[in-house]
Scaffold this motif. Structure first.
Motif, short mmCIF file in Angstrom:
data_model
loop_
_atom_site.label_atom_id
_atom_site.label_comp_id
_atom_site.label_asym_id
_atom_site.label_seq_id
_atom_site.Cartn_x
_atom_site.Cartn_y
_atom_site.Cartn_z
N GLY A 16 45.91 41.05 43.78
CA GLY A 16 45.17 40.92 45.03
C GLY A 16 43.70 41.25 44.85
N ILE A 17 42.98 41.19 45.94
CA ILE A 17 41.55 41.50 45.94
C ILE A 17 41.40 43.00 46.11
CG2 ILE A 17 39.31 41.09 47.02
CD1 ILE A 17 40.47 38.63 45.70
N THR A 18 41.14 43.69 45.01
CA THR A 18 40.98 45.13 45.03
C THR A 18 39.61 45.49 44.51
OG1 THR A 18 41.88 45.38 42.80
CG2 THR A 18 43.46 45.46 44.62
N PHE A 19 39.29 46.76 44.58
CA PHE A 19 38.01 47.23 44.06
C PHE A 19 37.86 46.88 42.59
CE2 PHE A 19 35.55 50.58 41.93
CZ PHE A 19 34.32 50.37 42.55
N ASP A 20 38.94 46.97 41.81
CA ASP A 20 38.89 46.66 40.39
C ASP A 20 38.52 45.20 40.14
OD1 ASP A 20 39.72 49.27 39.85
OD2 ASP A 20 41.84 48.69 39.95
N VAL A 21 39.04 44.31 40.96
CA VAL A 21 38.74 42.88 40.82
C VAL A 21 37.28 42.62 41.16
CG1 VAL A 21 39.26 40.58 41.71
CG2 VAL A 21 41.12 42.18 41.24
N VAL A 22 36.81 43.20 42.25
CA VAL A 22 35.41 43.04 42.65
C VAL A 22 34.49 43.63 41.58
CG1 VAL A 22 33.67 43.68 44.38
CG2 VAL A 22 35.96 42.98 45.10
N LEU A 23 34.85 44.78 41.04
CA LEU A 23 34.06 45.41 39.99
C LEU A 23 34.03 44.53 38.74
CD1 LEU A 23 32.48 47.99 39.29
CD2 LEU A 23 34.62 48.94 38.40
N GLY A 24 35.17 43.96 38.38
CA GLY A 24 35.23 43.06 37.23
C GLY A 24 34.35 41.84 37.41
N LEU A 25 34.40 41.24 38.60
CA LEU A 25 33.55 40.08 38.87
C LEU A 25 32.07 40.46 38.85
CD1 LEU A 25 35.62 38.36 41.69
CD2 LEU A 25 35.30 37.56 39.35
N THR A 26 31.74 41.62 39.38
CA THR A 26 30.35 42.09 39.37
C THR A 26 29.86 42.27 37.94
OG1 THR A 26 30.70 43.21 41.47
CG2 THR A 26 28.80 43.90 40.18
N PHE A 27 30.67 42.90 37.09
CA PHE A 27 30.30 43.07 35.69
C PHE A 27 30.13 41.72 34.99
CE2 PHE A 27 32.05 47.55 35.60
CZ PHE A 27 30.84 48.13 35.27
N THR A 28 30.99 40.77 35.31
CA THR A 28 30.90 39.44 34.69
C THR A 28 29.61 38.74 35.08
OG1 THR A 28 33.30 39.26 34.62
CG2 THR A 28 32.04 37.21 34.44
#
Length: 110
Positions: A16-28
């Motif tokens: 799902g859309i979690t903080f970890d996913v958002v953080l990963g996309l931000t880093f990318t």
């Protein structure tokens, strides 16, 4: 190191859309942006070497230190030698590129 951050965030992500996913996309996005900026200002050698080295070493180290990953028994020494060789190689590539850029910018001595 931003690509490394995206790898660690992906490893820790839950469905799902979690903080970890958002953080990963931000880093990318940060990684792609800084890599593209570096490519605009010079040859791809140094940015590629640094991106590859940091994208492997730092996530690997964090996985071992924080996520419980393990190095195969008896392979620590070889892993250390590999890291030293890779680090020395990146250093040589960066120095050669820097020297070549300095020579290109300096006026000819003819």
């Amino acid at each position: 190191m931003s690509y490394g951050g995206s790898r660690i965030a992906a490893r820790a992500a839950k469905p799902g859309i979690t903080f970890d996913v958002v953080l990963g996309l931000t880093f990318t996005v940060l990684g792609v942006t800084t890599y593209a900026t570096a490519l605009r200002h010079g040859t791809p050698t140094a940015p590629s070497a640094v991106t590859t080295m940091t994208g492997v070493v730092f996530p690997g180290a964090l996985a071992v230190l924080l996520l419980g990953d393990r190095v195969r028994s008896g392979w620590w020494r070889l892993s250390g030698v590999g890291l030293l060789v890779a680090g020395a190689s990146v250093t040589v590539l960066i120095r050669r590129q820097t020297d070549a850029e300095k020579r290109a910018k300096s006026p000819s001595k003819r």
